[in-house]
Write a protein that holds these residues in place. Structure first.
Motif, PDB file in Angstrom:
ATOM      1  N   ASP A 255       0.850  -1.192   0.000  1.00 34.65           N
ATOM      2  CA  ASP A 255       0.000   0.000   0.000  1.00 34.65           C
ATOM      3  C   ASP A 255       0.886   1.241   0.000  1.00 34.65           C
ATOM      4  OD1 ASP A 255       0.965   0.329   2.595  1.00 34.65           O
ATOM      5  OD2 ASP A 255      -0.835  -0.502   3.536  1.00 34.65           O
ATOM      6  N   LYS A 256       0.279   2.394   0.181  1.00 37.23           N
ATOM      7  CA  LYS A 256       1.019   3.655   0.104  1.00 37.23           C
ATOM      8  C   LYS A 256       2.135   3.735   1.139  1.00 37.23           C
ATOM      9  CE  LYS A 256       0.187   8.661   0.120  1.00 37.23           C
ATOM     10  NZ  LYS A 256      -0.807   9.739   0.302  1.00 37.23           N
ATOM     11  N   GLU A 257       1.829   3.374   2.398  1.00 40.52           N
ATOM     12  CA  GLU A 257       2.832   3.462   3.461  1.00 40.52           C
ATOM     13  C   GLU A 257       3.983   2.485   3.225  1.00 40.52           C
ATOM     14  OE1 GLU A 257       3.389   5.614   5.988  1.00 40.52           O
ATOM     15  OE2 GLU A 257       1.813   6.719   4.926  1.00 40.52           O
ATOM     16  N   GLU A 258       3.652   1.283   2.777  1.00 37.74           N
ATOM     17  CA  GLU A 258       4.692   0.291   2.503  1.00 37.74           C
ATOM     18  C   GLU A 258       5.570   0.737   1.335  1.00 37.74           C
ATOM     19  OE1 GLU A 258       2.441  -3.812   3.991  1.00 37.74           O
ATOM     20  OE2 GLU A 258       1.887  -2.902   2.073  1.00 37.74           O
ATOM     21  N   THR A 259       4.965   1.357   0.340  1.00 46.98           N
ATOM     22  CA  THR A 259       5.730   1.877  -0.800  1.00 46.98           C
ATOM     23  C   THR A 259       6.652   3.004  -0.356  1.00 46.98           C
ATOM     24  OG1 THR A 259       3.924   1.312  -2.322  1.00 46.98           O
ATOM     25  CG2 THR A 259       5.568   2.880  -3.124  1.00 46.98           C
ATOM     26  N   LYS A 260       6.145   3.863   0.524  1.00 46.50           N
ATOM     27  CA  LYS A 260       6.949   4.970   1.046  1.00 46.50           C
ATOM     28  C   LYS A 260       8.158   4.440   1.816  1.00 46.50           C
ATOM     29  CE  LYS A 260       6.458   9.328   3.595  1.00 46.50           C
ATOM     30  NZ  LYS A 260       5.505  10.207   4.310  1.00 46.50           N
ATOM     31  N   ASP A 261       7.952   3.426   2.651  1.00 46.39           N
ATOM     32  CA  ASP A 261       9.056   2.833   3.410  1.00 46.39           C
ATOM     33  C   ASP A 261      10.110   2.242   2.479  1.00 46.39           C
ATOM     34  OD1 ASP A 261       7.855   3.520   5.777  1.00 46.39           O
ATOM     35  OD2 ASP A 261       7.013   1.537   6.169  1.00 46.39           O
ATOM     36  N   TRP A 262       9.656   1.756   1.320  1.00 47.77           N
ATOM     37  CA  TRP A 262      10.566   1.149   0.353  1.00 47.77           C
ATOM     38  C   TRP A 262      11.391   2.207  -0.379  1.00 47.77           C
ATOM     39  CZ3 TRP A 262       8.658   0.239  -5.192  1.00 47.77           C
ATOM     40  CH2 TRP A 262       9.709  -0.203  -6.012  1.00 47.77           C
ATOM     41  N   ILE A 263      10.743   3.208  -0.970  1.00 49.06           N
ATOM     42  CA  ILE A 263      11.476   4.145  -1.835  1.00 49.06           C
ATOM     43  C   ILE A 263      12.083   5.324  -1.079  1.00 49.06           C
ATOM     44  CG2 ILE A 263      10.141   3.549  -3.890  1.00 49.06           C
ATOM     45  CD1 ILE A 263       8.650   6.229  -3.555  1.00 49.06           C
ATOM     46  N   LEU A 264      11.567   5.614   0.120  1.00 47.28           N
ATOM     47  CA  LEU A 264      12.087   6.729   0.926  1.00 47.28           C
ATOM     48  C   LEU A 264      12.441   6.223   2.320  1.00 47.28           C
ATOM     49  CD1 LEU A 264       9.393   9.349  -0.153  1.00 47.28           C
ATOM     50  CD2 LEU A 264      11.779   9.321  -0.904  1.00 47.28           C
ATOM     51  N   PRO A 265      13.451   5.363   2.418  1.00 41.80           N
ATOM     52  CA  PRO A 265      13.779   4.777   3.719  1.00 41.80           C
ATOM     53  C   PRO A 265      14.338   5.829   4.674  1.00 41.80           C
ATOM     54  CG  PRO A 265      15.482   4.245   2.117  1.00 41.80           C
ATOM     55  CD  PRO A 265      14.385   4.931   1.359  1.00 41.80           C
ATOM     56  N   SER A 266      14.149   5.578   5.970  1.00 39.65           N
ATOM     57  CA  SER A 266      14.693   6.486   6.989  1.00 39.65           C
ATOM     58  C   SER A 266      16.161   6.147   7.204  1.00 39.65           C
ATOM     59  CB  SER A 266      13.912   6.325   8.303  1.00 39.65           C
ATOM     60  OG  SER A 266      12.557   6.632   8.093  1.00 39.65           O
ATOM     61  N   ASP A 267      17.005   6.750   6.377  1.00 41.33           N
ATOM     62  CA  ASP A 267      18.437   6.474   6.457  1.00 41.33           C
ATOM     63  C   ASP A 267      19.067   7.141   7.681  1.00 41.33           C
ATOM     64  OD1 ASP A 267      18.391   5.012   4.153  1.00 41.33           O
ATOM     65  OD2 ASP A 267      19.087   6.631   2.849  1.00 41.33           O
ATOM     66  N   TYR A 268      20.250   6.687   8.019  1.00 43.54           N
ATOM     67  CA  TYR A 268      21.069   7.343   9.036  1.00 43.54           C
ATOM     68  C   TYR A 268      21.310   8.785   8.588  1.00 43.54           C
ATOM     69  CZ  TYR A 268      25.248   8.347  11.840  1.00 43.54           C
ATOM     70  OH  TYR A 268      26.153   8.907  12.701  1.00 43.54           O
ATOM     71  N   ASP A 269      21.111   9.728   9.482  1.00 43.41           N
ATOM     72  CA  ASP A 269      21.225  11.141   9.127  1.00 43.41           C
ATOM     73  C   ASP A 269      22.676  11.603   9.290  1.00 43.41           C
ATOM     74  OD1 ASP A 269      21.026  13.905   8.804  1.00 43.41           O
ATOM     75  OD2 ASP A 269      18.988  13.958   9.626  1.00 43.41           O
ATOM     76  N   HIS A 270      23.433  11.545   8.190  1.00 46.34           N
ATOM     77  CA  HIS A 270      24.852  11.911   8.232  1.00 46.34           C
ATOM     78  C   HIS A 270      25.039  13.386   8.579  1.00 46.34           C
ATOM     79  CE1 HIS A 270      26.205   8.054   6.601  1.00 46.34           C
ATOM     80  NE2 HIS A 270      25.178   8.122   5.765  1.00 46.34           N
ATOM     81  N   ALA A 271      24.152  14.252   8.060  1.00 48.84           N
ATOM     82  CA  ALA A 271      24.284  15.693   8.313  1.00 48.84           C
ATOM     83  C   ALA A 271      24.095  15.996   9.796  1.00 48.84           C
ATOM     84  CB  ALA A 271      23.277  16.472   7.477  1.00 48.84           C
ATOM     85  N   GLU A 272      23.138  15.331  10.415  1.00 46.59           N
ATOM     86  CA  GLU A 272      22.890  15.541  11.849  1.00 46.59           C
ATOM     87  C   GLU A 272      24.088  15.079  12.676  1.00 46.59           C
ATOM     88  OE1 GLU A 272      19.909  13.475  14.924  1.00 46.59           O
ATOM     89  OE2 GLU A 272      18.871  14.627  13.375  1.00 46.59           O
ATOM     90  N   ALA A 273      24.641  13.927  12.304  1.00 43.24           N
ATOM     91  CA  ALA A 273      25.802  13.394  13.033  1.00 43.24           C
ATOM     92  C   ALA A 273      27.008  14.317  12.889  1.00 43.24           C
ATOM     93  CB  ALA A 273      26.144  11.995  12.517  1.00 43.24           C
ATOM     94  N   GLU A 274      27.217  14.855  11.674  1.00 40.49           N
ATOM     95  CA  GLU A 274      28.352  15.752  11.459  1.00 40.49           C
ATOM     96  C   GLU A 274      28.161  17.071  12.201  1.00 40.49           C
ATOM     97  OE1 GLU A 274      32.010  17.269   9.904  1.00 40.49           O
ATOM     98  OE2 GLU A 274      31.215  15.268  10.367  1.00 40.49           O
TER      99      GLU A 274
END
Length: 320
Positions: A255-274
């Motif tokens: 469904d829409k939410e599952e598709t969103k999780d697939w194409i827009l994953p919550s990656d590790y935020d490198h900018a925040e860590a830096e």
């Protein structure tokens, strides 16, 4: 000029059809997943050099220009950058402001891309692009021909573009600022545009138009059998991925939410860590935010100069 506009239109046709996803050969995997790029291709090891931090803070191309400056020139330019980072002008740079700056520096190629196209669409040169301007430049001649011979359905593509333009146009006046036009051309880079990225992706893949992506539609988007009975190993792996991970509720479709999780994953935020790292290393009074003086005092962490470049060259020479 006509030739440039024709080339531009062809590019935008591709943009509309592919939403910036590459077309692939039948045996090659098409990747629809948007990952945050690395901040630098250098190793993050401050004991060796601050090259990673320079790339992260300035972007790799801009970082190179600082290596030609004297330490004094480098500090002066860094001071001017600090003024830009301090958005609320309270005299402090917070972790949040630093994170926003790093993300902007990393997306410079996107802003350059928009800048290069801007004058083609801003026909009245008022510093804004209206939907009418975009539509006329992109689709004007095609809409006069109800039956083009190149197989594209331009009216359908225009409807899709208009929907995306309206989503990018936050105040609803059908006139885009540069930031809104950037969101229109690169929706995957903006949180408020992510629903449209998901919607367009689902429309591309959902061939039976039932509002879901089933297993065969998922595979069919990546791979065409093209008469071959045997599927490559990666296709079999993708089938397993769909069943095990993509289809979270195990109903046989995404469904829409599952598709969103697939194409827009919550990656590790490198900018925040830096940003957190830069604040930790520079915050002399440990109040959780940086003054211009604290940043300039640690200038070699943020930017390079002839001195740091020469010093690193000596280290490399000694190692050699």
């Amino acid at each position: 000029t006509d030739l440039i506009i024709m080339d531009l239109r062809q590019f935008l046709m591709c943009l509309s059809l592919c939403t910036a996803f590459a077309l692939s050969k039948p045996t090659e995997k098409k990747d629809r997943v948007h990952h945050e790029p690395q901040l630098s291709d250098k190793v993050h090891n401050d004991a060796q050099s601050f090259d990673y931090d320079h790339d992260a803070f300035l972007g790799a191309e801009e970082a190179k220009t600082f290596d030609q400056l004297t330490p004094e020139e480098s500090k002066e330019r860094l001071g001017m950058i600090v003024d830009k980072i301090d958005v609320d002008k309270d005299g402090f740079v917070t972790e949040g402001e630093l994170k926003s700056w790093i993300k902007h520096a990393q997306k410079k190629y996107i802003y350059d891309n928009v800048e290069n196209q801007w004058h083609e669409f801003d026909m009245n040169q008022d510093g804004l692009i209206s939907w009418d301007e975009y539509r006329n430049v992109t689709y004007g001649t095609y809409l006069d021909d109800p039956d083009p011979d190149d197989g594209f359905n331009y009216k359908q593509m225009m409807v899709r573009d208009e929907r995306r333009f309206k989503m990018a146009d936050k105040d609803g006046d059908l006139i885009a600022t540069k930031e809104e036009f950037t969101a229109f051309l690169h929706p995957e880079e903006y949180d408020y545009m992510k629903d449209i990225v998901v919607q367009e992706t689902m429309e591309d893949i959902d061939k039976n138009a039932d509002g879901f992506i089933d297993l065969e539609e998922y595979i069919g988007d990546m791979y065409s059998h093209d008469g071959n009975a045997d599927e490559p190993e990666w296709v079999k792996t993708e089938r397993e991925q769909f069943v095990e991970f993509r289809d979270k509720n195990r109903d046989g479709k995404m469904d829409k939410e599952e598709t969103k999780d697939w194409i827009l994953p919550s990656d590790y935020d490198h900018a925040e860590a830096e940003a957190r790292h830069l604040v930790y290393e520079s915050d002399q009074d440990k109040d959780g935010k940086l003054t211009k003086e604290e940043i300039v005092d640690k200038y070699d962490l943020f930017v390079g100069s002839q001195a740091t470049d020469f010093g690193e060259a000596l280290v490399r020479h000694d190692e050699f």
